[in-house]
Design a protein around this motif. Structure first.
Motif, mmCIF file in Angstrom:
data_model
loop_
_atom_site.group_PDB
_atom_site.id
_atom_site.type_symbol
_atom_site.label_atom_id
_atom_site.label_comp_id
_atom_site.label_asym_id
_atom_site.label_seq_id
_atom_site.Cartn_x
_atom_site.Cartn_y
_atom_site.Cartn_z
ATOM 1 N N UNK A 23 0.930 -1.087 -0.141
ATOM 2 C CA UNK A 23 0.183 0.012 -0.086
ATOM 3 C C UNK A 23 0.926 1.208 -0.030
ATOM 4 N N UNK A 24 0.788 1.989 -0.923
ATOM 5 C CA UNK A 24 1.679 3.242 -1.100
ATOM 6 C C UNK A 24 0.939 4.417 -1.020
ATOM 7 N N UNK A 25 1.630 5.319 -0.495
ATOM 8 C CA UNK A 25 1.030 6.803 -0.222
ATOM 9 C C UNK A 25 0.962 7.498 -1.794
ATOM 10 N N UNK A 26 -0.328 8.222 -1.931
ATOM 11 C CA UNK A 26 -0.589 8.934 -3.052
ATOM 12 C C UNK A 26 -1.433 8.476 -3.889
ATOM 13 N N UNK A 27 -2.206 9.027 -4.580
ATOM 14 C CA UNK A 27 -3.116 8.581 -5.405
ATOM 15 C C UNK A 27 -2.715 8.059 -6.452
ATOM 16 N N UNK A 28 -3.401 7.192 -7.316
ATOM 17 C CA UNK A 28 -3.045 6.095 -8.234
ATOM 18 C C UNK A 28 -2.124 6.723 -9.387
ATOM 19 N N UNK A 117 -4.384 -0.210 -7.994
ATOM 20 C CA UNK A 117 -5.740 0.073 -7.449
ATOM 21 C C UNK A 117 -5.958 1.345 -6.435
ATOM 22 N N UNK A 118 -6.756 2.144 -6.737
ATOM 23 C CA UNK A 118 -6.877 3.000 -5.673
ATOM 24 C C UNK A 118 -7.527 2.476 -4.222
ATOM 25 N N UNK A 124 -2.613 3.873 -2.684
ATOM 26 C CA UNK A 124 -2.847 3.208 -3.881
ATOM 27 C C UNK A 124 -2.231 1.752 -3.519
ATOM 28 N N UNK A 125 -2.791 0.861 -3.801
ATOM 29 C CA UNK A 125 -2.650 -0.623 -3.603
ATOM 30 C C UNK A 125 -1.766 -1.216 -4.805
ATOM 31 N N UNK A 126 -0.666 -1.724 -4.738
ATOM 32 C CA UNK A 126 0.296 -2.288 -5.847
ATOM 33 C C UNK A 126 0.435 -3.650 -5.562
ATOM 34 N N UNK A 127 -0.042 -4.345 -6.503
ATOM 35 C CA UNK A 127 0.471 -5.978 -6.887
ATOM 36 C C UNK A 127 1.487 -6.068 -7.963
ATOM 37 N N UNK A 128 2.657 -6.360 -7.604
ATOM 38 C CA UNK A 128 3.715 -6.938 -8.304
ATOM 39 C C UNK A 128 3.909 -8.170 -8.697
#
Length: 181
Positions: A23-28, A117-118, A124-128
């Motif tokens: 979960x990353x800071x900032x909008x998508x 995904x926001x 923002x949720x990141x799936x790598x």
């Protein structure tokens, strides 16, 4: 000295496939720019160029010495110099999906997908997911590398100067060694 990992480990979903979530800071839209804008991407992974269409080749220019306040340990001495890698865009759907080949333009190269995904307006949720890794050794290397690079991305997005890229990479490598099959 033992270093504590700042983020949870990724999972090996099957042999040759690694999945890491953050979960990353900032909008998508802001996080997306850190994937596709070469100057922003340089701050956490690699600069170079970026292609905008499937099938197009682009350059990743790794300059690990610029990522944090540490010099690469002797066993990573080769990474003190710039390393260039060519990749291919496989899919691009701004601002939610980027899929690229990793380290090769060949069709059988491993591939990395970044799914965004926001989560509310400011996270923002990141799936790598890194697929088609040939063996345990490569999976371990990729897992620890992505772990450390995503740690730098998190710091950059928070507006902080990244600290200890190599320390985090080595700690992640030790943790993943008992986690990867």
């Amino acid at each position: 000295m033992t270093t504590t990992l700042k983020h949870s480990l990724g999972t090996q979903t099957e042999p040759g496939t690694l999945r890491i979530e953050r979960t990353l800071p900032g909008p998508i839209d802001r996080v997306w720019t850190y994937l596709v804008d070469p100057e922003k991407r340089r701050s956490w992974l690699a600069g170079g160029t970026m292609a905008q269409a499937p099938g197009a080749v682009f350059e990743l220019r790794f300059q690990h010495t610029e990522l944090s306040d540490e010099v690469a340990p002797e066993r990573f001495a080769a990474y003190r110099e710039t390393h260039v890698q060519h990749s291919r865009v496989l899919r691009i759907e701004p601002p939610t999906l980027l899929v690229i080949s990793w380290g090769s333009e060949r069709e059988d190269a491993s591939e990395v997908s970044f799914e965004l995904s926001p989560q509310g307006a400011q996270t923002t949720h990141l799936v790598l997911t890194h697929r088609r890794l040939p063996d345990r050794k490569e999976t371990l290397s990729v897992a620890s590398g992505w772990h450390a690079h995503l740690g730098v991305l998190d710091e950059v997005l928070h507006g902080r100067a990244p600290q200890g890229f190599w320390t985090q990479l080595e700690a992640a490598e030790a943790a993943y060694a008992t986690h990867i099959r």
